[in-house]
Motif scaffolding. Structure first.
Motif, PDB file in Angstrom:
ATOM      1  N   PHE A   1       0.631  -1.061   0.073  1.00 22.72           N
ATOM      2  CA  PHE A   1      -0.459   0.043  -0.051  1.00 22.72           C
ATOM      3  C   PHE A   1       0.690   1.411  -0.089  1.00 22.72           C
ATOM      4  CE2 PHE A   1      -2.732  -2.904   1.141  1.00 22.72           C
ATOM      5  CZ  PHE A   1      -4.733  -3.035   0.827  1.00 22.72           C
TER       6      PHE A   1
ATOM      7  N   HIS B   1      -2.453  -0.424  -9.236  1.00 27.84           N
ATOM      8  CA  HIS B   1      -1.932  -0.114  -7.970  1.00 27.84           C
ATOM      9  C   HIS B   1      -2.702  -1.649  -8.021  1.00 27.84           C
ATOM     10  CE1 HIS B   1      -1.083  -0.194  -3.723  1.00 27.84           C
ATOM     11  NE2 HIS B   1      -0.208   0.522  -4.065  1.00 27.84           N
TER      12      HIS B   1
ATOM     13  N   SER C   1      -3.281   0.534   5.344  1.00 28.12           N
ATOM     14  CA  SER C   1      -3.093  -0.561   3.958  1.00 28.12           C
ATOM     15  C   SER C   1      -4.727  -0.881   4.566  1.00 28.12           C
ATOM     16  CB  SER C   1      -1.555  -1.142   5.014  1.00 28.12           C
ATOM     17  OG  SER C   1      -0.953  -0.426   4.727  1.00 28.12           O
ATOM     18  N   GLY C   2      -5.576  -0.207   4.313  1.00 31.01           N
ATOM     19  CA  GLY C   2      -6.816  -0.996   3.990  1.00 31.01           C
ATOM     20  C   GLY C   2      -6.796  -2.284   5.408  1.00 31.01           C
TER      21      GLY C   2
ATOM     22  N   GLU D   1      -6.106   3.602  -8.539  1.00 28.92           N
ATOM     23  CA  GLU D   1      -4.724   4.531  -8.213  1.00 28.92           C
ATOM     24  C   GLU D   1      -3.468   3.489  -9.185  1.00 28.92           C
ATOM     25  OE1 GLU D   1      -1.059   5.765  -4.988  1.00 28.92           O
ATOM     26  OE2 GLU D   1      -2.916   5.426  -4.609  1.00 28.92           O
TER      27      GLU D   1
ATOM     28  N   THR E   1      -3.429  -3.261  -4.876  1.00 25.24           N
ATOM     29  CA  THR E   1      -4.976  -2.924  -3.946  1.00 25.24           C
ATOM     30  C   THR E   1      -5.617  -1.343  -3.626  1.00 25.24           C
ATOM     31  OG1 THR E   1      -2.619  -2.353  -2.575  1.00 25.24           O
ATOM     32  CG2 THR E   1      -3.491  -5.425  -2.288  1.00 25.24           C
ATOM     33  N   ILE E   2      -5.172  -0.974  -4.670  1.00 27.83           N
ATOM     34  CA  ILE E   2      -5.890   0.667  -4.221  1.00 27.83           C
ATOM     35  C   ILE E   2      -6.743   0.876  -5.352  1.00 27.83           C
ATOM     36  CG2 ILE E   2      -5.677   2.860  -3.776  1.00 27.83           C
ATOM     37  CD1 ILE E   2      -2.772   2.155  -2.110  1.00 27.83           C
TER      38      ILE E   2
END
Length: 853
Positions: A253, A310, A386-387, A316, A312-313
RNA sequence: GCGGGUGUGGCGGAAUUGGUAGACGCGCGGGAUUCAAAAUCCCGUUUCCUCGGAAGUGUCGGUUCGAGUCCGACCACCCGUACCA
């Protein structure tokens, strides 16, 4: 006084050892064996002090173990292929073979003058077909065993000389002779699959308990096993993903950019229609291939304009850079950059103004205020920003994120090694030819075994731009062994580490018409004590460990580890001198005035520099031949063993060698003009021995014990000190004391044997002069009488609050309360205590008393 | 850059691995021997000092009755960094 005649004496005993074949050794399963090996030298032409040290250490071990009753294998040979022969050929117009053989001849003579206990019948030279034919066969066996493959790999290319340069020939990115900018080029080369043994080479390090800890650590780190994740990043607007290996998937992240190596396929692809990127890649390719050069260069990147999604984001993207610090050889040649938690990534992010987002917060720090300035945070902590990873520890987050990627088919857990396969191809003449024939139809075809050895042609022109074998008019053109059509030989030769990876096995049966007889190897191997420079801590020693496993796989022998014991030695250093023009000067050209001032031959002042490793370039060398000529081998050997422990650097000094010389003579006088008449040989021990004389007798036994111990543990400098103590005590014996003549003989005879491994010529001369017809080289090592080792009293230090205030002499193992009482009754102790309260008294038996007030 | 190591008198080093810091040697000083020198032998030699001590093992800090030795940070130098061997 007739001075000890070194030249005659040393020559005489060397002849004796030869005549009696003292050091010729046979395979004898009925006897315990001991294999001592020193790293064999490159035949540069003259031995240097480093050799003298190395071979003195090895010879000491060999003679010591022989005296202890072992069947000792102690061989010597020549690591005879290599670059210096080609350089000499270019500079002096002499053929590498001729140059090498002449060098071997002169170095052999020099080594023999040292009186080393080699079985010279076993001498080998790796440049002879008799030797290298076997490694050609081995290579073909490795090929069959699937331990060899061919792939493209990068080399340093000198565009002026049209040759591949070694890393040491690249200076600041330029060819050392031509001065031209070096380019990286890709060549098809042969590789040995050392990585197939990565896990085994790593785990077996634990069993090498007679290796220096630091060497094992270095090999451990070199192999560099890491656990991480392989992640496929999607590139916006492209189908093919960008594969990345990372050991820190938990920081995903915090990723703010992607970076790929300059020679990554994607970079080459993009450069096709991007001249600016092509320029950048060309610039990166000028750096040469050495890791040190790449890593210390300024971190540079080139934005490709492409972006990764990205993983996991949502929404992005990460810009993709080509970066000069990403290595194509490690992992996948591509990384994601997380500046907050990797220093290089941080430096890069600051330079290109990329976001720095911390995602690991150290325990005890408020995540709201935690920020990264100039130092990346690489320690433990909890995941933030980081979620779904938030709140986890680093290790838990790694597992979680990998599971996340695995579920979605975006990545997987992966073990990675820093260790790379061993590229063995060299585009050079003076090496072992690689036994392969390239055929357009059949591909790479092994040279049939009945055509081995594939010898090097001697009629080559060395002084050409390029590879002499490749440019030879006829040599490479042959018929394909498979289809018979016209084909060409492989013109590369092996890396010279190839020869040194199995020579220790060849010594077991050096005349064998196969590489080595299995019986002989089974008996002699592993090498019990290997001795050489720390500079070989990783490459040579790791390659040899791998080779031994590969040879085992192919049925050559039956062990994994070639070297059971390893001792590394430090370098020889010497003061440096510069003349008025700032040029380095040889020590022999420096004139010393009586007041210590240094001048050159013309009286101009000479500047003295600090002591540095002896090297030709700094001219701070001392020629062993001259030293041995003036003082003898024993003096040189003694100097190498005195003072500095083997693994530390050793300073060469004139006063040091003089001191060794004086001691050689002093020992000689002990028998030549003893201070009192010695008892006759074989006289029984007298029953009446004066007290002080009995102390000396005990000292003889203590010395035997201590020296034996010291030699076993490589504390040679301490062993020398012990022997000096004993000879000092013997010189102090009084002829009026009863028993002195007997103790004197006992002591001097003992010294003669104890110095045998160190100063073998002097030992024989003393032994002979004491009336013995036998050789020290054939005499058993003495054993101390353990009943003579203990004194009845001990001296115990008395401390007050940890500071020494006095000592007490008291019977050994005295009752603790009595010791305490004796300590407290010391006058000085009493005056220190005064009227203070004694809070505690610590008594360490036979050592110390500490009074706490 | 990264990995590994080393650091103790004027110098090389020793210290039984947490227990009397400086064994042994080099150098230096003094003395003996010698017509003289070389060589040899003997004595002394960590530093400071008010002669009772004080300080001291690269630097700074910590643990301990006690640290050269263990822990943390730093400095300097050396080795390796995959084609020098």
């Amino acid at each position: 006084m007739p001075r000890y005649n070194v030249k005659e004496t040393e020559a005489k005993w060397q002849k004796q050892w030869d005549a009696q074949k003292c050091f010729e050794v046979e395979h004898d399963p009925s006897r315990p064996k001991y294999y001592v090996l020193e790293m064999f030298p490159y035949p540069s032409g003259r031995i240097h002090m480093g050799h003298v040290r190395n071979y003195t250490l090895g010879d000491l071990v060999a003679r010591f173990r022989r005296a202890q009753g072992f069947n000792v294998l102690h061989p010597m040979g020549w690591d005879a292929f290599g670059l210096p022969a080609e350089n000499a050929a270019k500079e002096n117009k002499v053929h590498p073979a001729e140059w090498t053989r002449a060098n071997i001849a002169s170095m052999r003579t020099q080594l023999k003058s040292m009186g080393l206990s080699y079985d010279w019948r076993r001498e080998i030279a790796t440049c002879e077909p008799d030797y290298y034919r076997h490694e050609q066969k081995m290579f073909l066996d490795f090929l069959k065993a699937d331990l060899v493959y061919r792939k493209e790999s990068w080399v340093n290319w000198d565009p002026v000389e049209h040759t591949v340069l070694a890393n040491e020939q690249v200076i600041d990115g330029k060819g050392w002779r031509s001065g031209a900018d070096v380019e990286k080029r890709k060549l098809a080369q042969w590789f040995l699959k050392i990585t197939a043994y990565a896990d085994d080479l790593l785990s077996a390090l634990d069993g090498l308990d007679r290796w220096p800890e630091r060497v094992r650590i270095m090999q451990h780190n070199w192999i560099g096993r890491s656990e991480g994740a392989h992640i496929a990043f999607q590139i916006a607007g492209r189908d093919a993903p960008l594969d990345v290996y990372t050991t820190r998937p938990d920081t995903i992240f915090g990723a703010s950019f992607m970076a790929i190596a300059a020679n990554h396929p994607l970079a080459a692809d993009l450069a096709q229609d991007n001249p600016a990127l092509q320029d950048f890649i060309t610039q990166c390719n000028r750096m040469g291939t050495s890791e040190a050069a790449i890593e210390t260069a300024e971190k540079l990147g080139f934005a490709t304009g492409l972006h990764c999604v990205h993983p996991t984001i949502e929404g992005e993207t990460l810009p993709i850079y080509v970066a000069n610090f990403v290595l194509m050889d490690y992992g996948t040649g591509a990384i994601f950059g997380c500046p907050a938690h990797d220093q290089r990534d941080l430096d890069f992010a600051r330079k290109y103004d990329l976001p720095v987002r911390p995602v690991v917060c150290p325990d005890g720090t408020d995540p709201a205020t935690f920020s990264i300035e100039n130092d990346a945070y690489v320690g433990p902590g909890r995941i933030v920003n980081s979620g779904f990873l938030n709140g986890l520890e680093v290790d838990a987050a790694k597992s979680q994120i990998i599971a996340h990627f695995e579920e979605r088919g975006m990545g997987k857990r992966q073990v990675n090694f820093r260790l790379r396969d061993w590229g063995v191809s060299r585009q050079r003449y003076w090496g072992c030819p690689i036994p392969i024939i390239h055929c357009d139809a059949c591909g790479a075809v092994p040279v049939p075994e009945d055509q081995l050895p594939m010898t090097l042609p001697e009629d080559v022109d060395i002084d050409v731009a390029g590879n002499p074998l490749d440019l030879h008019p006829t040599w490479k053109h042959v018929a394909c062994p498979s289809c018979g059509e016209q084909a060409v030989r492989e013109t590369d030769t092996f890396d010279t580490f190839f020869e040194s990876s199995w020579y220790f096995a060849r010594f077991c049966s050096p005349a064998s018409n196969i590489a080595f007889d299995k019986d002989a190897a089974d008996y002699w191997l592993p090498v019990d004590q290997y001795i050489g420079g720390i500079e070989h801590a990783v490459l040579h020693l790791l390659y040899s460990r791998f080779f031994t496993r590969a040879m085992k796989e192919c049925g050559y022998l039956s062990l994994d580890e070639p070297f059971a014991g390893l001792q590394t030695q430090g370098m020889i250093c010497h003061e440096t001198y510069k003349n008025q023009d700032g040029k380095w000067m040889f020590p022999t050209d420096v004139v010393r005035a009586e007041d210590g001032a240094l001048t050159d031959a013309n009286g101009n002042a000479v500047k003295r520099g600090r002591s540095e490793k002896m090297s030709k370039s700094k001219r701070n060398v001392v020629d062993p031949e001259e030293i041995i000529g003036n003082y003898g081998a024993d003096t040189a050997r003694l100097f190498m063993l005195s003072d500095s422990p083997p693994d530390r650097d050793l300073d060469w000094t004139d006063s040091g060698i003089d001191g060794a010389w004086r001691y050689v003579n002093r020992l000689w006088r002990l028998v030549d003009e003893p201070s009192l008449p010695l008892a006759a040989t074989g006289d029984p021990r007298p029953t009446d021995i004066a007290n002080s004389t009995a102390n000396v007798e005990r000292l003889v036994h203590k010395t035997i014990q201590a020296v034996t111990n010291d030699l076993e543990r490589f504390h040679f400098n301490k062993a020398v000190a012990r022997i000096r103590e004993l000879s000092n005590a013997l010189e102090g014996l009084s002829k009026n004391d009863s028993g002195a003549p007997w103790v004197m003989r006992f002591g001097v005879e003992t010294i003669s044997i104890l110095i045998g491994p160190m100063m073998p010529h002097l030992a024989e001369e003393m032994w002979h002069s004491l009336g013995h017809e036998t050789l020290v080289a054939e005499t058993a090592w003495p054993v101390a009488d353990t009943s003579m080792l203990n004194d009845e009293t001990v001296t115990i230090g008395v401390q007050i609050n940890g500071k020494l205030r006095g000592t007490i002499d008291i019977a050994k193992d005295t009752d603790q309360d009595a010791v305490k009482e004796a300590a407290l009754s010391l006058e000085n102790v009493q005056s220190f205590i005064g009227d203070k309260e004694v809070r505690k008294v610590i008594v360490v038996p036979n050592r110390i008393v500490n009074v706490v007030i």
